[in-house]
Design a protein around this motif. Structure first.
Motif, PDB file in Angstrom:
ATOM      1  N   PRO A  32       0.790  -1.235   0.000  1.00 58.56           N
ATOM      2  CA  PRO A  32       0.000   0.000   0.000  1.00 58.56           C
ATOM      3  C   PRO A  32       0.820   1.282   0.000  1.00 58.56           C
ATOM      4  O   PRO A  32       0.279   2.354   0.246  1.00 58.56           O
ATOM      5  N   GLY A  33       2.114   1.201  -0.288  1.00 61.52           N
ATOM      6  CA  GLY A  33       2.967   2.379  -0.229  1.00 61.52           C
ATOM      7  C   GLY A  33       2.651   3.419  -1.291  1.00 61.52           C
ATOM      8  O   GLY A  33       3.045   4.578  -1.183  1.00 61.52           O
ATOM      9  N   GLY A  34       1.962   3.044  -2.341  1.00 58.59           N
ATOM     10  CA  GLY A  34       1.641   4.006  -3.386  1.00 58.59           C
ATOM     11  C   GLY A  34       1.095   3.299  -4.599  1.00 58.59           C
ATOM     12  O   GLY A  34       1.326   2.112  -4.809  1.00 58.59           O
ATOM     13  N   TYR A  37      -2.481  -1.165  -5.344  1.00 60.27           N
ATOM     14  CA  TYR A  37      -2.037  -2.338  -4.597  1.00 60.27           C
ATOM     15  C   TYR A  37      -3.218  -3.302  -4.455  1.00 60.27           C
ATOM     16  O   TYR A  37      -4.381  -2.906  -4.592  1.00 60.27           O
ATOM     17  N   PRO A  38      -2.950  -4.572  -4.188  1.00 62.69           N
ATOM     18  CA  PRO A  38      -3.978  -5.610  -4.293  1.00 62.69           C
ATOM     19  C   PRO A  38      -4.883  -5.722  -3.072  1.00 62.69           C
ATOM     20  O   PRO A  38      -4.761  -6.632  -2.262  1.00 62.69           O
ATOM     21  N   ALA A  39      -5.819  -4.796  -2.940  1.00 61.33           N
ATOM     22  CA  ALA A  39      -6.804  -4.868  -1.859  1.00 61.33           C
ATOM     23  C   ALA A  39      -8.018  -5.663  -2.326  1.00 61.33           C
ATOM     24  O   ALA A  39      -8.481  -5.486  -3.456  1.00 61.33           O
ATOM     25  N   PRO A  40      -8.556  -6.549  -1.493  1.00 61.36           N
ATOM     26  CA  PRO A  40      -9.759  -7.294  -1.885  1.00 61.36           C
ATOM     27  C   PRO A  40     -10.918  -6.353  -2.211  1.00 61.36           C
ATOM     28  O   PRO A  40     -11.113  -5.336  -1.538  1.00 61.36           O
ATOM     29  N   HIS A  41     -11.657  -6.697  -3.245  1.00 61.27           N
ATOM     30  CA  HIS A  41     -12.854  -5.978  -3.670  1.00 61.27           C
ATOM     31  C   HIS A  41     -12.566  -4.573  -4.210  1.00 61.27           C
ATOM     32  O   HIS A  41     -13.497  -3.801  -4.411  1.00 61.27           O
ATOM     33  N   LEU A  66      -9.968 -16.383  -6.947  1.00 61.86           N
ATOM     34  CA  LEU A  66     -10.097 -14.935  -6.822  1.00 61.86           C
ATOM     35  C   LEU A  66     -11.472 -14.409  -7.227  1.00 61.86           C
ATOM     36  O   LEU A  66     -11.675 -13.195  -7.262  1.00 61.86           O
ATOM     37  N   GLU A  67     -12.397 -15.297  -7.522  1.00 61.21           N
ATOM     38  CA  GLU A  67     -13.680 -14.846  -8.058  1.00 61.21           C
ATOM     39  C   GLU A  67     -14.472 -13.992  -7.075  1.00 61.21           C
ATOM     40  O   GLU A  67     -15.281 -13.163  -7.490  1.00 61.21           O
ATOM     41  N   ASN A  68     -14.245 -14.168  -5.769  1.00 62.15           N
ATOM     42  CA  ASN A  68     -14.978 -13.382  -4.785  1.00 62.15           C
ATOM     43  C   ASN A  68     -14.275 -12.089  -4.401  1.00 62.15           C
ATOM     44  O   ASN A  68     -14.891 -11.205  -3.804  1.00 62.15           O
ATOM     45  N   SER A  69     -12.987 -11.964  -4.725  1.00 58.99           N
ATOM     46  CA  SER A  69     -12.259 -10.754  -4.345  1.00 58.99           C
ATOM     47  C   SER A  69     -12.031  -9.804  -5.511  1.00 58.99           C
ATOM     48  O   SER A  69     -11.761  -8.614  -5.300  1.00 58.99           O
ATOM     49  N   VAL A  70     -12.123 -10.309  -6.754  1.00 59.85           N
ATOM     50  CA  VAL A  70     -12.046  -9.461  -7.949  1.00 59.85           C
ATOM     51  C   VAL A  70     -13.340  -9.684  -8.731  1.00 59.85           C
ATOM     52  O   VAL A  70     -13.548 -10.765  -9.295  1.00 59.85           O
ATOM     53  N   SER A  71     -14.197  -8.695  -8.752  1.00 59.86           N
ATOM     54  CA  SER A  71     -15.498  -8.856  -9.406  1.00 59.86           C
ATOM     55  C   SER A  71     -15.356  -8.742 -10.918  1.00 59.86           C
ATOM     56  O   SER A  71     -14.376  -8.203 -11.433  1.00 59.86           O
ATOM     57  N   THR A  72     -16.335  -9.285 -11.638  1.00 59.15           N
ATOM     58  CA  THR A  72     -16.298  -9.273 -13.103  1.00 59.15           C
ATOM     59  C   THR A  72     -17.661  -8.920 -13.681  1.00 59.15           C
ATOM     60  O   THR A  72     -18.696  -9.163 -13.058  1.00 59.15           O
ATOM     61  N   ALA A 129      -1.621 -13.583 -10.930  1.00 59.65           N
ATOM     62  CA  ALA A 129      -0.835 -14.717 -10.441  1.00 59.65           C
ATOM     63  C   ALA A 129       0.160 -14.324  -9.357  1.00 59.65           C
ATOM     64  O   ALA A 129       0.433 -15.107  -8.438  1.00 59.65           O
ATOM     65  N   LEU A 130       0.709 -13.110  -9.440  1.00 57.03           N
ATOM     66  CA  LEU A 130       1.806 -12.732  -8.553  1.00 57.03           C
ATOM     67  C   LEU A 130       1.412 -11.765  -7.452  1.00 57.03           C
ATOM     68  O   LEU A 130       2.041 -11.741  -6.383  1.00 57.03           O
ATOM     69  N   ARG A 131       0.394 -10.944  -7.681  1.00 58.59           N
ATOM     70  CA  ARG A 131       0.058  -9.895  -6.720  1.00 58.59           C
ATOM     71  C   ARG A 131      -1.222 -10.168  -5.934  1.00 58.59           C
ATOM     72  O   ARG A 131      -1.322  -9.810  -4.769  1.00 58.59           O
ATOM     73  N   PHE A 132      -2.188 -10.785  -6.583  1.00 59.99           N
ATOM     74  CA  PHE A 132      -3.472 -11.000  -5.924  1.00 59.99           C
ATOM     75  C   PHE A 132      -3.531 -12.323  -5.157  1.00 59.99           C
ATOM     76  O   PHE A 132      -4.331 -12.478  -4.254  1.00 59.99           O
ATOM     77  N   THR A 133      -2.702 -13.267  -5.524  1.00 65.30           N
ATOM     78  CA  THR A 133      -2.790 -14.617  -4.982  1.00 65.30           C
ATOM     79  C   THR A 133      -2.049 -14.746  -3.658  1.00 65.30           C
ATOM     80  O   THR A 133      -0.982 -14.162  -3.479  1.00 65.30           O
ATOM     81  N   ASP A 134      -2.628 -15.502  -2.758  1.00 64.44           N
ATOM     82  CA  ASP A 134      -1.967 -15.810  -1.496  1.00 64.44           C
ATOM     83  C   ASP A 134      -0.827 -16.784  -1.771  1.00 64.44           C
ATOM     84  O   ASP A 134      -1.033 -17.986  -1.982  1.00 64.44           O
ATOM     85  N   GLN A 135       0.389 -16.280  -1.778  1.00 62.76           N
ATOM     86  CA  GLN A 135       1.553 -17.088  -2.129  1.00 62.76           C
ATOM     87  C   GLN A 135       1.866 -18.150  -1.076  1.00 62.76           C
ATOM     88  O   GLN A 135       2.648 -19.071  -1.336  1.00 62.76           O
ATOM     89  N   ASP A 136       1.274 -18.024   0.115  1.00 61.13           N
ATOM     90  CA  ASP A 136       1.532 -18.999   1.175  1.00 61.13           C
ATOM     91  C   ASP A 136       0.505 -20.122   1.191  1.00 61.13           C
ATOM     92  O   ASP A 136       0.613 -21.052   2.008  1.00 61.13           O
ATOM     93  N   ASN A 137      -0.481 -20.048   0.331  1.00 61.81           N
ATOM     94  CA  ASN A 137      -1.527 -21.069   0.287  1.00 61.81           C
ATOM     95  C   ASN A 137      -1.073 -22.214  -0.613  1.00 61.81           C
ATOM     96  O   ASN A 137      -1.067 -22.096  -1.836  1.00 61.81           O
TER      97      ASN A 137
END
Length: 269
Positions: A32-34, A37-41, A66-72, A129-137
């Motif tokens: 969120p520095g500027g 940034y990948p905030a849900p919704h 990501l279907e519930n956090s990025v609407s289409t 793939a790189l910014r929105f996804t939980d890389q620890d999941n």
């Protein structure tokens, strides 16, 4: 590099020229520095059901959960499509003063600012793939692992201009299919043992071949098994053409054939 990418040598001379669209190429940042940034919704995607680029994004959303956090919104077929198209055009005009080009899709828009962030499909796919996804999941696929990034880009460069559909009547297609058949003899996926963004790109290209070329794919045992296997996954399963029996000589149709481009004068893909 995998043997698959001898494909670029087989087909490079026949690659069609791409038509340049007006590009919006901001990227999603890491925090969120500027900027974005990948905030849900926070973000909304405008897609089209007849568009291979949109399909690649839709599959990626499903694979990454990501279907519930990025609407289409699907244009032009969704309910309230006229209002949605007006909202998309407003986003383009908000982003670039006096913008008079087409409101192209796919488009990733920022709901907080009302602006178009990006309408370049490879950028959108990489940021998902790189910014929105939980890389620890550990339950989610790594669609763009660093070790395979160059190979994924090689597949994308090859297929990004819908190369396989354009070569459906060219003998080079048979060479490409034979190479893919041999690649899949030793690995379950295009680049090895795990599903990556290269499989999304390749699968979408294959299912958008015309009926005659698709039957040529069906004649390749391992390749057709690969198409069917991915098509059975919930993220891929909405494409009816993967259900064509290998012995069928005519293209099957459903009430909604997502592989058939739908024209709309106000919308470009």
């Amino acid at each position: 590099m995998s043997e698959t990418f001898a494909l670029s040598e087989i087909m490079s001379d026949a690659m069609p020229k791409t038509v340049t669209q007006t590009s919006f190429r901001d990227r999603i940042g890491a925090g969120p520095g500027g900027g974005y940034y990948p905030a849900p919704h926070r973000y909304h995607l405008y897609l089209s059901p007849g568009c291979p680029r949109s399909l690649r994004i839709s599959i990626t959303l499903g694979l990454l959960g990501l279907e519930n956090s990025v609407s289409t919104t699907l244009l032009p077929t969704s309910a309230g499509a006229r209002d949605a198209l007006a909202a998309l055009r407003t986003a383009y005009e908000t982003t670039r003063h006096h913008y008079d080009g087409p409101p192209t899709v796919p488009a990733l828009c920022d709901l907080w600012s009302g602006r178009v962030v990006n309408n370049h499909t490879p950028d959108i796919l990489d940021d998902l793939a790189l910014r929105f996804t939980d890389q620890d999941n550990a339950d989610l696929p790594r669609l763009r692992p660093a070790a395979l990034a160059s190979d994924i880009d090689a597949v994308r460069e090859l297929l990004g201009a819908d190369l396989l559909p354009n070569l459906a009547q060219d003998p080079a297609l048979d060479s490409a299919l034979d190479l893919l058949e041999r690649q899949l003899a030793s690995h379950p996926y295009a680049l090895g043992e795990t599903l990556t963004a290269a499989d999304v790109d390749l699968w979408v290209a294959l299912v958008h071949l015309d009926a005659d070329a698709l039957r040529r794919v069906a004649a390749c045992d391992r390749l057709w098994s690969y198409v069917r296997r991915l098509g059975a996954h919930p993220a891929f399963h909405k494409i009816p053409r993967t259900e064509i029996p290998r012995t069928e000589r005519k293209r099957e149709h459903s009430d909604e054939d997502l592989c058939s481009p739908k024209e709309d004068k106000a919308l470009a893909c």
